[in-house]
Design an enzyme around this catalytic site. Structure first.
Site, PDB file in Angstrom:
ATOM      1  CB  ILE B  71       2.468   2.433  -8.732  1.00  0.00           C
ATOM      2  CG1 ILE B  71       3.086   3.565  -7.891  1.00  0.00           C
ATOM      3  CG2 ILE B  71       3.511   1.756  -9.602  1.00  0.00           C
ATOM      4  CD1 ILE B  71       3.763   4.672  -8.624  1.00  0.00           C
ATOM      5  CG  LEU B  73      -0.510  -3.735  -7.406  1.00  0.00           C
ATOM      6  CD1 LEU B  73      -1.428  -4.939  -7.286  1.00  0.00           C
ATOM      7  CD2 LEU B  73       0.359  -3.609  -6.168  1.00  0.00           C
ATOM      8  CB  CYS B 130      -3.234  -2.732  -3.888  1.00  0.00           C
ATOM      9  SG  CYS B 130      -2.574  -1.427  -4.933  1.00  0.00           S
ATOM     10  CG  ASN B 192      -1.800  -0.495   1.280  1.00  0.00           C
ATOM     11  OD1 ASN B 192      -1.342   0.491   0.716  1.00  0.00           O
ATOM     12  ND2 ASN B 192      -1.733  -1.700   0.762  1.00  0.00           N
ATOM     13  N   GLY B 244       3.420   7.261   7.231  1.00  0.00           N
ATOM     14  CA  GLY B 244       3.885   8.609   7.555  1.00  0.00           C
ATOM     15  C   GLY B 244       5.118   8.693   8.412  1.00  0.00           C
TER      16      GLY B 244
HETATM   17  C1  LIG Z   1       4.635   4.956  -4.599  1.00  0.00           C
HETATM   18  C2  LIG Z   1       4.085   3.938  -3.653  1.00  0.00           C
HETATM   19  C3  LIG Z   1       3.966   2.608  -4.052  1.00  0.00           C
HETATM   20  C4  LIG Z   1       3.445   1.643  -3.201  1.00  0.00           C
HETATM   21  N1  LIG Z   1       3.366   0.343  -3.606  1.00  0.00           N
HETATM   22  C5  LIG Z   1       2.943  -0.608  -2.742  1.00  0.00           C
HETATM   23  C6  LIG Z   1       2.930  -1.976  -3.097  1.00  0.00           C
HETATM   24  O1  LIG Z   1       3.349  -2.344  -4.198  1.00  0.00           O
HETATM   25  N2  LIG Z   1       2.460  -2.883  -2.207  1.00  0.00           N
HETATM   26  C7  LIG Z   1       2.017  -2.503  -0.971  1.00  0.00           C
HETATM   27  O2  LIG Z   1       1.607  -3.348  -0.187  1.00  0.00           O
HETATM   28  N3  LIG Z   1       2.031  -1.210  -0.592  1.00  0.00           N
HETATM   29  C8  LIG Z   1       2.481  -0.258  -1.439  1.00  0.00           C
HETATM   30  N4  LIG Z   1       2.514   1.054  -1.025  1.00  0.00           N
HETATM   31  C9  LIG Z   1       2.073   1.408   0.323  1.00  0.00           C
HETATM   32  C10 LIG Z   1       3.279   1.516   1.280  1.00  0.00           C
HETATM   33  O3  LIG Z   1       3.945   0.293   1.374  1.00  0.00           O
HETATM   34  C11 LIG Z   1       2.828   1.972   2.679  1.00  0.00           C
HETATM   35  O4  LIG Z   1       1.921   1.029   3.222  1.00  0.00           O
HETATM   36  C12 LIG Z   1       2.126   3.316   2.653  1.00  0.00           C
HETATM   37  O5  LIG Z   1       2.710   4.151   1.687  1.00  0.00           O
HETATM   38  C13 LIG Z   1       2.138   4.017   4.014  1.00  0.00           C
HETATM   39  O6  LIG Z   1       3.441   4.276   4.451  1.00  0.00           O
HETATM   40  P1  LIG Z   1       4.183   5.702   4.205  1.00  0.00           P
HETATM   41  O7  LIG Z   1       3.224   6.768   4.648  1.00  0.00           O
HETATM   42  O8  LIG Z   1       5.435   5.626   5.002  1.00  0.00           O
HETATM   43  O9  LIG Z   1       4.436   5.800   2.741  1.00  0.00           O
HETATM   44  C14 LIG Z   1       3.028   2.018  -1.891  1.00  0.00           C
HETATM   45  C15 LIG Z   1       3.152   3.354  -1.493  1.00  0.00           C
HETATM   46  C16 LIG Z   1       3.673   4.314  -2.350  1.00  0.00           C
HETATM   47  C17 LIG Z   1       3.789   5.727  -1.870  1.00  0.00           C
END
Ligand SMILES: Cc1cc2nc3c(=O)[nH]c(=O)nc-3n(C[C@H](O)[C@H](O)[C@H](O)COP(=O)(O)O)c2cc1C
Ligand SMILES: Cc1cc2nc3c(=O)[nH]c(=O)nc-3n(C[C@H](O)[C@H](O)[C@H](O)COP(=O)(O)OP(=O)(O)OC[C@H]3O[C@@H](n4cnc5c(N)ncnc54)[C@H](O)[C@@H]3O)c2cc1C
Ligand SMILES: Cc1cc2nc3c(=O)[nH]c(=O)nc-3n(C[C@H](O)[C@H](O)[C@H](O)COP(=O)(O)OP(=O)(O)OC[C@H]3O[C@@H](n4cnc5c(N)ncnc54)[C@H](O)[C@@H]3O)c2cc1C
Ligand SMILES: Cc1cc2nc3c(=O)[nH]c(=O)nc-3n(C[C@H](O)[C@H](O)[C@H](O)COP(=O)(O)O)c2cc1C
Ligand code: FES
Ligand code: FES
Lengths: 260, 303, 303, 260
Positions: B71, B73, B130, B192, B244
């Site tokens: 994305i 940020l 990030c 992350n 996950g």
């Molecule tokens: C579409 C998307 C956007 C994300 N944007 C951010 C963000 O702006 N800041 C951040 O710290 N992590 C961001 N993340 C990471 C998530 O907060 C999280 O740490 C990561 O996706 C792992 O968790 P999950 O497997 O449940 O998605 C983003 C993840 C996804 C999929």
């Protein structure tokens, strides 16, 4: 109002090469009010494939609480979808987005509905609505090849219908844009959905003089406006910070509204 | 007794469930589906000093049991977040964890100083990890000394506790965790995304316009569990776990590993009700496992 | 013309497909299913100077689109591999890549010096990246200087080209790749498994007796592609790619990323015919993509 | 000869709490020659769950080219398996491993077949074979609770059958080991399959005096002997390098052969 429902398969059939027509029923249908909206589908409860798939609503039957969509079974998710049988259920999130503005065309006007490939389906519900408002609809539908053509008769039942194929194996040899040029220039409005190249050409040619509405496609995460996966720049600020989301602001935009 | 309650620095959580940053926007969209006050907390989208458009599209690509995102940020910038998004969220009885990002230390401190004064912001989440931003952001998340410095600087200006979000793309996650703990972090959030890439079969080019992106979803869960298991044994600050999570069972696994609360990211996309469902179903799972209070689970894998 | 042929240091491959080390034993079991001579090469199970029993069981755990293993380098030891396994394999017209492991430099050189003399061993694969062995093996795979040293030492004694297998569990994979290239490596193989863990919902303890294990399978493919994409642009030695390959499409994606050949590991477990199938189906996919010779694919994502 | 075949579901039914009986047909059956062998199954062609599942062969019908298995639908893979309907296919790798040696018991001898929970199924084919060799079979089958009991009538049709439940809700209250102790000590041989604790107890008590054959369980990768996931130490070298693989050397071992 967006709903999430496990809807029941009423019918599933192949109607062209790799193209399937699927009808689902459920309460969610009652929330469908615009042609050109889409649903976000998950055909499994496993982790592979993980994401939902956006598919346009092709026609709506409120009496029977059913809607139909048409899709190409190409990748993992759509192939899985194509294996769903009558009585099985599919997890549907929808209706999503903003569709085609039917009210932009009035009684007696002539409008063009221009579709390419799997961009054709949402034009069907649109055409039905326009027709019932007394609008004169002309359909120009482009496909790759003869085997990929679908819904010709259905569209023909609603108005003049031109089919073009890229390889000339059926209908007019060429692109939908060629067909538009060949028509008498009496239409006021174009509604279109299809490949980005086609939408760009239409916007360029007719965006200034006609009312043009284009339905865009973009890879999606959430489908509801939360993840910022599907943004595009607005046309008035093409390098700046302002944006629209295809999933929740679109997928239909007025020509000149966003950068496509 | 609320069996799901969790007390963390700055955060009195009704339950341990919160949406992960970037996967829930600022809550508006998901408020159509359920009452946001139900959530333990909300981690809002990363905020930077100025608005950002982010990367060109395509920004997401699906992978096996996961997805890549780049994305970049995208966010409306500090001013708008403070004037529009945070006030909107005050209608809900839910603590906000503000995720802040930047490309230099001054970016972090500028956002931290202001956003930490918003009444519903109860903690900051320093996104030093990030993977999708070009300008030097990487060093913050991979060099312990640099991570410590930025933590210290933010701590100095923040009115609320500071959680640092760790990147899994490092050789030694414990070293990173210890560095930010030494820098004064009140807590950690991890993990992350993992750096990944997908190529298009027809064009041979990356599917993402940004080429590489962050891998999230169930695919990365084993990596998250392993890292939290290690780190929780080596630091004394709490961890909010993520990576996950898709079910109550996953939540418990993260707590066993050593997390005190969890965030759910990608799963919101396949099931917009996931956070709400997990909150509803947790008590039943606790019964099944014979657990009175969730806190009994924390770190049970190594205790 | 053989559209699938690949020439690599020490290896004239009929096709780019080989089973990955540890997922195919020494070939005996899979020889029940198809003719091993069909394979581009065989990467045999890691060999250590002495026999090893490996870790206690359970040694495997399933994860989303992946699996964890902590076999612990079980193998019959150098002597038996040379006297029993390699001679058995000579009945097949297939080059062998001998995976060698150890816990100190002398282990590597001891195995390398001898095994590289076996007539069907055409290359060595230095496993400096096994996550499942306790005794210091980790440093070889994570510290560039150490990796370079072990590469040099093995190169000095090996009669055949040396490929070094990189661990993905590092902050900077390019730095590691450059270090082993500087140490004289003739090629790279990547990636080994990601460190992961899974906990049991009932016991709260790790499912694996070894606690953590190596994550393999489709889940890690995006990480592998990203690393190969990066590394292939920064070294001039060839890469044998692996990590989640399950289909012809995956093979092409690895070549696009920059690999010159590929290995298939975990997929052998779900489909014992996978290597054979992929070899059979590749030409058709090349036709579909309009590719005359496979070599045209190599590095196409960045060329 | 191990084969890999997409076999067809002939019947699938639930026969106890979470316990399913599944019959498959295909050419692969012709390779099944020992009771106590197992098959390695994949019920999907997706990546989740990824690995095959080992399930014992419960009975074999060569005439109809069918075999039956009984399994508990507990986790992801087995739940998926339980959703498979008649006419659908399942990817089967098998038969795998070495089963129970029928020839170790001769005409007129009395043998015990001791099963616990989902360890019961492989004893059924074994019992049929022993019976047809004129061996006198006594079955001692342990379950957690009444709802989990299955195949009592089937086993009773072949020989004396004792059912024990851990919670006493059905049959004898207690463990199978309690039942063995209570029997007159006239048997020569024990064949057993079930939880490791049970097998250990049987080995300890009877391993020295009787012929005892135990079927082990271990987490598997390949199922065919290639990945070293399922090894155990041999009893003569419990801390050394020698080993057996449960999948290809077992799953049935003679008591005292390996460390369990
Ligand atoms: C579409 C998307 C956007 C994300 N944007 C951010 C963000 O702006 N800041 C951040 O710290 N992590 C961001 N993340 C990471 C998530 O907060 C999280 O740490 C990561 O996706 C792992 O968790 P999950 O497997 O449940 O998605 C983003 C993840 C996804 C999929
Ligand atoms: C608003 C909207 C409406 C659509 N309406 C229709 C329709 O009516 N009929 C139809 O056949 N198709 C339609 N599409 C395209 C359809 O979403 C994709 O063809 C489909 O997602 C591909 O999934 P797959 O499983 O076949 O492919 P995969 O290759 O498995 O897809 C991998 C990932 O890429 C995404 N993706 C791949 N192609 C596209 C694409 N063209 N657009 C968006 N995402 C994509 C998938 O959603 C998925 O996340 C629409 C797309 C959008 C955005
Ligand atoms: C030789 C052999 C014969 C078996 N015969 C039967 C039978 O006839 N009926 C029956 O119900 N069960 C039998 N089992 C146990 C059966 O394999 C597991 O119950 C099943 O694999 C669990 O899969 P799941 O999808 O329910 O669980 P999940 O929790 O999704 O499984 C996760 C992973 O762990 C493995 N696993 C979990 N439990 C076991 C276990 N007990 N043994 C081995 N691997 C396990 C799975 O195979 C999978 O790889 C047998 C096991 C072995 C080794
Ligand atoms: C059960 C198992 C055993 C392995 N043993 C070894 C080994 O002995 N030596 C080695 O270098 N890699 C070993 N690996 C790693 C694989 O060779 C490969 O690098 C990794 O699994 C990624 O490929 P995949 O996703 O196709 O399995 C093993 C992997 C598995 C799953
Ligand atoms: S798909 Fe998430 S914002 Fe549009
Ligand atoms: S399961 Fe692979 S060796 Fe037994």
């Amino acid at each position: 109002m967006i709903k999430n429902e496990c809807m029941t398969v009423k019918s599933q059939k192949q109607i062209a090469a790799a193209i399937f027509e699927l009808t689902l029923s459920g309460e969610l249908v009652s929330a469908m009010d615009q042609p050109g909206q889409f649903v976000h589908l998950k055909a499994n409860d496993q982790l592979d494939p993980l994401l939902r798939r956006p598919i346009s609503i092709c026609s709506i039957n409120q009496d029977r609480k059913e809607f139909t969509m048409i899709y190409r079974a190409d990748g993992k998710g759509t192939k899985q979808l194509s294996k769903k049988k009558v009585h099985e259920t599919i997890d549907v999130l929808g209706p999503l987005g903003n569709g085609f503005p039917v009210e932009e065309a009035s009684f007696g006007e002539t409008v063009l509905l221009v579709g390419g490939g799997i961009g054709v389906p949402p034009l069907y519900e649109l055409s039905k609505r326009l027709k019932s408002s007394g609008v004169n609809v002309i359909h120009i539908l482009g496909f790759q090849t003869k085997q990929a053509v679908f819904y010709e008769a259905e569209f023909a039942g609603l108005g003049e219908t031109y089919i073009a194929t890229a390889d000339g194996s059926y209908g007019i040899h060429g692109y939908v844009t060629d067909v538009i040029t060949s028509l008498e220039n009496s239409f006021t409005t174009i509604y279109s959905c299809g490949p980005t190249m086609m939408l760009r050409a239409i916007e360029k040619e007719y965006g200034a003089d006609k009312k043009v509405f284009l339905s865009l496609e973009e890879r999606m995460g959430c489908g509801i406006g939360a993840c910022f996966a599907c943004v595009c720049h607005t046309a008035d600020d093409p390098d700046g910070f302002s944006y629209k989301k295809v999933c929740s602001d679109g997928p239909v935009f007025r020509a000149g509204e966003v950068v496509i | 007794m609320n069996r799901l309650s969790v007390e963390l620095p700055g955060l009195s959580l009704k339950n341990p469930i919160m949406p992960a940053s970037g996967c829930f926007g600022f809550g508006r969209e998901y408020s159509q589906f359920y009452e946001l006050s139900k959530l333990g907390a909300i981690m809002i989208k990363a905020t930077t000093p100025e608005p950002r458009f982010g990367n060109p599209t395509p920004r997401v690509a699906e992978t096996a049991a996961g997805m890549l995102n780049a994305i970049g940020l995208q966010n409306p910038g500090l001013k708008k977040v403070i004037s529009e998004e945070l006030p909107w969220l005050t209608q809900y009885d839910v603590p906000v964890i503000a995720n802040i990002a930047g490309s230099k230390i001054e970016d972090y401190t500028a956002v931290a100083a202001q956003i930490s004064q918003a009444p519903n912001v109860r903690a900051l989440e320093l996104n030093i990890s990030c993977p999708n931003v070009k300008e030097g952001g990487l060093a913050f998340g991979t060099i312990p000394e640099v991570a410590k410095e930025v933590t210290k600087a933010v701590k100095a200006v923040s009115k609320v506790p500071v959680y640092v979000k760790l990147s899994p793309n490092v050789t030694d996650i414990v070293e990173m965790a210890k560095a930010v703990e030494a820098g004064g972090a009140d807590g950690l959030t991890m993990i992350n995304t993992l750096l990944g890439m997908r190529l298009d079969l027809r064009t041979a080019k990356p599917v993402l316009a940004n080429r590489s992106g962050g891998l999230s979803g169930p695919a990365i869960k084993p990596v998250a569990i392993r890292m939290i298991h290690e780190v929780s044994q080596h630091v004394s600050i709490p961890i909010i776990g993520m990576g996950g999570i898709n079910s109550c069972e996953d939540v418990i696994e993260f707590l066993y590993a050593g997390a005190s609360a969890v965030a759910i990211g990608t799963a919101n996309f396949s099931d917009p009700f996931i956070c709400s469902k997990v909150i509803d179903e947790l008590p039943e799972l606790l019964d099944e496992l014979g657990i009175d209070h969730l806190s009994e689970c924390i770190g049970r894998s190594w205790r």
